[in-house]
Design an enzyme around this catalytic site. Structure first.
Site, short mmCIF file in Angstrom:
data_model
loop_
_atom_site.label_atom_id
_atom_site.label_comp_id
_atom_site.label_asym_id
_atom_site.label_seq_id
_atom_site.Cartn_x
_atom_site.Cartn_y
_atom_site.Cartn_z
N GLU A 42 0.84 -1.20 0.00
CA GLU A 42 0.00 0.00 0.00
C GLU A 42 0.88 1.25 0.00
OE1 GLU A 42 -3.70 2.17 0.36
OE2 GLU A 42 -3.04 0.27 -0.50
N TYR A 43 1.95 1.20 0.79
CA TYR A 43 2.88 2.32 0.84
C TYR A 43 3.48 2.56 -0.56
CZ TYR A 43 6.66 5.36 2.42
OH TYR A 43 7.50 6.43 2.59
N ASP A 44 3.89 1.47 -1.18
CA ASP A 44 4.47 1.58 -2.52
C ASP A 44 3.48 2.20 -3.49
OD1 ASP A 44 6.77 0.44 -1.70
OD2 ASP A 44 6.38 -1.54 -2.57
N GLU A 121 21.15 6.39 28.53
CA GLU A 121 20.80 6.06 27.15
C GLU A 121 21.81 5.06 26.61
OE1 GLU A 121 21.34 9.79 25.19
OE2 GLU A 121 19.60 10.73 26.11
N LYS A 123 24.61 3.78 24.25
CA LYS A 123 25.58 4.48 23.40
C LYS A 123 25.63 3.75 22.07
CE LYS A 123 30.20 6.48 23.34
NZ LYS A 123 30.62 6.02 22.03
N ASP A 125 26.49 2.71 18.41
CA ASP A 125 27.80 2.65 17.77
C ASP A 125 27.64 2.94 16.28
OD1 ASP A 125 30.45 2.37 17.54
OD2 ASP A 125 30.50 0.19 17.78
N ARG A 144 30.06 15.22 12.23
CA ARG A 144 30.67 15.92 13.35
C ARG A 144 31.98 16.59 12.93
NH1 ARG A 144 34.37 14.64 17.13
NH2 ARG A 144 34.10 15.62 19.16
N TYR A 232 19.57 12.01 20.08
CA TYR A 232 19.82 12.00 21.52
C TYR A 232 20.12 13.37 22.11
CZ TYR A 232 24.54 11.52 19.53
OH TYR A 232 25.68 11.68 18.79
N LYS A 297 23.63 11.01 31.48
CA LYS A 297 23.54 12.47 31.43
C LYS A 297 22.77 12.99 32.65
CE LYS A 297 23.43 12.29 26.42
NZ LYS A 297 22.64 12.28 25.19
N LYS A 321 31.61 2.79 29.01
CA LYS A 321 31.91 1.87 27.91
C LYS A 321 31.74 0.41 28.36
CE LYS A 321 34.32 3.15 24.64
NZ LYS A 321 34.07 3.53 23.25
N CYS A 415 40.92 -22.33 -8.98
CA CYS A 415 39.76 -22.46 -8.09
C CYS A 415 39.89 -23.74 -7.27
CB CYS A 415 38.49 -22.50 -8.93
SG CYS A 415 37.02 -22.91 -7.96
N CYS A 418 36.90 -26.15 -8.81
CA CYS A 418 36.85 -26.67 -10.18
C CYS A 418 38.17 -26.56 -10.92
CB CYS A 418 35.75 -25.96 -10.97
SG CYS A 418 36.21 -24.27 -11.40
N CYS A 433 36.83 -17.07 -9.59
CA CYS A 433 36.98 -18.28 -10.39
C CYS A 433 36.33 -18.00 -11.74
CB CYS A 433 36.28 -19.43 -9.68
SG CYS A 433 35.85 -20.76 -10.79
N CYS A 438 31.62 -24.01 -12.82
CA CYS A 438 32.14 -24.30 -11.48
C CYS A 438 31.01 -24.79 -10.58
CB CYS A 438 32.79 -23.06 -10.88
SG CYS A 438 33.34 -23.30 -9.19
#
Ligand code: IVH
Length: 675
Positions: A42-44, A121, A123, A125, A144, A232, A297, A321, A415, A418, A433, A438
């Site tokens: 439907e979105y499409d 929160e 962290k 990555d 950044r 964040y 925080k 961490k 290879c 083969c 290869c 193969c």
């Protein structure tokens, strides 16, 4: 169109606005809240309608349009982007003692012993990014950089579905919001899996893949990567003044930005922080994305301001961490895997080692560039890390453990399966290869062809495919459709019922939707999504096979890399032969739902107007499109029919003036019956 009246454009504009609002809403429900209200199909469909309007009236294309998520003209370089307030980084804590010390430091600074409320929160990555909104519109996305000046990557940021192009609700006039762009683990594994199959270099972790995706000068390449973004914090913000960080996060979420509120916790004092740190560390493996710690925080904004910042880090926040998931082990040997496209990937067999609860016995070496970069040899003691991919990575060689007995990992000339020549083409990181027959390539192609999302042949998994190849029952994809009952009985543990089911599943796959078939062919760079895009545009394989580069590149979401690989695929004689054989064997992929079912109205343009009674305007338009016709919102010289319901006004008048055929709803339906 020159002959369109302003009223017609106005109607198109209104329809466009409605569609855009609806798409923004559903995008927000899906990507920011994870609560979809409508199906993908439907979105499409809504998106297709919007694209059609924009094709007709290019003036409707604005930077905020949902159509703009696919990327456009490639850039030469990223312009610099100065941050209105510096993007700080965080000091690190490595255990609960460090966190308690952080709390003590704050209390000393404030000369207070009162408990401090904190917000915890995850962290994330990924890659830190700042988004600027003016009057609710996304005007800039920047990395950044050095904290003061980053790179303007707006084009790429626009492709991220979780980033609203337009804010909702009571948003401030100007807002600079900060957050992390990242990729969920499932998506990361899928991208790597596909790259492995295609013989592209794989990424060591989701962060590298995210960074690499954001650095693309061609935003269409970024668009193809399933990135997301979670917010964040914020830099500059006019008007609103939340009292706590939590209030800020809630506001960001209200304005349509993605915030992971479900996992954020406010705790009344440092003891709660320590407890949550240990808890989150436990939860880490169950999360759908990678986190490398917990950010703590001070919750009250007033206190944050009082605490202020040191040169590059705030006093009111710290990153707790988590330990890296690394261990030492030894590379015992190296095996070579041959993928679907012949790509040869070296994999290290490791002395089994437990890395934070999981036994690791092999690691991907990716390719020979990576082997050279690491300087790794057989017999080396190495550091392995589990970071997102199912297959862990070697991050470092401990050369101090060398004995002199270590053996180099040599790129093969033949290879391993083969014995055909192996060639590494210029500009490619992987050797391939060259064997057309193969067995390893055939096996991987068969697996892919039968898999879910492709021909979806239930029951035909790796085990049977292996046996089929061993028994030499198949030597091409087409041979699947030549299998007889008796052939199947040569398989181990094959019974009457199972054989029947398998043959049934193979037969049923002949009628799979075109998009599944295109995907199943394993054309390089054509995954599920692009297979769907192609299937929508081309009614059948013959049409797709005839499409040339210039035509493909014009398609929404198809970039140069894909256009090249599609044309190359269909120009290759062995592929053309395969398709002809499949056709002869009765494989007849079904056109997509949005593909015309007939050609009754081919080349004809219809306009629906007035208060339709027998069907809605949308339904009428679908009927026309299903017969290969075009539905338009406005009457012009190019219109062939106007279908008018009661109360039709200016469009009917215009049709009459231009001498265009006017049909009643009844007459329109009668036309259809002629099919
Ligand atoms: S706050 C002044 N919150 O970690 C506060 N950062 O070294 C600055 N990160 O560059 C950052 N998740 O990329 C904050 N919930 C979160 C975060 C987060 C990930 C990243 C961010 C930043 C780095 C800090």
């Amino acid at each position: 169109m020159a002959s369109d009246t302003p009223l017609d454009f106005e109607e198109a504009r209104q329809q466009h606005q409605q569609l855009a609002t609806s798409l923004h809403h559903h995008n927000y429900q899906y990507h920011a809240l994870d609560r979809p209200e409508i199906s993908d199909a439907e979105y499409d469909r809504l998106m297709q309608q919007l694209l059609q309007l924009e094709q007709q009236f290019p003036q409707l294309v604005t930077p905020e349009s949902p159509s703009q998520r696919v990327g456009s003209t490639p850039l030469e370089s990223f312009p610099p982007a100065r941050h209105s307030q510096p993007m700080l980084s965080l000091e690190n804590a490595f255990n609960t003692a460090d966190l308690i010390e952080f709390d003590a430091r704050i209390k000393r600074f404030l000369s207070s012993t009162a408990d401090i409320e904190y917000i915890c929160e995850p962290k994330l990555d990924g890659v830190a990014v700042a988004l600027t909104y003016e009057q609710g519109k996304l005007v800039r996305g920047a990395t950044r950089g050095n904290g003061t000046v980053g790179e303007d990557i707006t084009q790429n940021i626009r492709t991220i579905n979780a980033v609203p192009l337009q804010l909702r609700g009571d948003f401030p006039e100007r807002l600079e919001v900060r957050g992390e762009v990242y990729m969920e683990l499932a998506a990361f594994r899928q991208v790597n899996e596909q790259r492995r199959e295609e013989g592209e270099a794989t990424y060591a972790n989701p962060r590298n893949l995210t960074a690499g995706s954001l650095r693309q000068l061609d935003a269409r390449l970024t668009a193809a990567r399933p990135l997301t973004m979670c917010c964040y914090g914020c830099g500059e913000m006019s008007g609103a003044s939340p009292k706590s960080h939590m209030e800020l996060l809630e506001a960001l979420s209200r304005w349509g930005l993605k915030v992971n509120l479900d996992i954020v916790r406010v705790v009344p004092a440092i003891a709660g922080v320590a407890a949550r740190y240990l808890e989150l560390m436990e939860q880490r493996d169950d999360l759908p994305y990678e986190i490398d710690g917990m950010v703590v925080k001070v919750n009250a904004i007033e206190l944050q301001q009082e605490l202020g910042e040191k040169s590059r880090t705030p006093r009111w926040a710290i990153a707790g961490k988590f330990p890296a998931r690394q261990e030492q082990t030894v590379v015992e040997s190296v095996r070579l895997q041959v993928g679907r496209t012949g790509a040869i990937t070296p994999v290290a067999n490791l002395r089994p080692v437990n890395v934070s609860g999981v036994t690791v016995s092999s690691a991907s070496l990716h390719n020979w560039d990576e082997i050279e970069r690491l300087g790794v040899m057989i017999g080396d003691t190495v550091v392995v890390e589990r970071a997102g991919d199912v297959i862990p990575d070697i991050v470092k060689v401990l050369t101090e453990h060398r004995t002199g007995q270590e053996q180099p990992i040599v790129q093969p000339e033949r290879c391993p399966v083969c014995n055909s020549l192996v060639v590494r083409e210029e500009g490619e990181v992987v050797p391939r290869c060259q064997g057309v027959d193969c067995p390893a390539q055939l096996k991987e192609s068969l697996k892919h062809f039968c898999s879910r999302g492709a021909m979806d042949i239930e029951g035909l998994g790796d085990k049977f495919i292996d046996q089929m190849l061993r028994l030499e029952l198949v030597s091409s994809l087409a041979d699947l459709y030549r299998l007889k009952r008796d052939d199947l009985f040569q398989f181990e543990r094959m019974g009457e019922k199972l054989a029947e089911n398998l043959l049934g599943a193979i037969a049923a796959s002949k009628q799979r939707p075109l998009e599944n078939f295109i995907y199943g062919l394993g054309i390089r760079h054509v995954g599920n999504h692009l297979a769907k895009v192609l299937s929508r545009r081309y009614p059948d394989l013959d049409a797709l096979a005839e499409a040339d580069y210039d035509e493909l590149i014009e398609l929404h979401e198809i970039g140069p890399q894909v256009a090249k690989s599609v044309t190359l695929f269909f120009r290759t004689e062995s592929n053309r032969q395969l398709l002809a054989e499949l056709k002869k064997l009765g494989v007849k992929p079904q056109a997509s739902a949005s593909q015309p079912a007939g050609e009754l109205f081919k080349g004809k343009t219809f306009v629906f107007t007035g208060a339709l009674e027998r069907f809605t305007r949308k339904e009428g338009e679908h009927l026309v499109e299903a017969q290969g016709g075009r539905a338009s919102g406005s009457v012009s010289k190019k219109t062939d029919y106007v279908v008018a319901g009661p109360g039709a006004g200016s469009k009917l008048a215009k049709a009459e003036q231009l001498g265009i055929a006017v049909l009643s709803e009844e007459e329109f339906l009668q036309l259809l019956e002629k099919e």
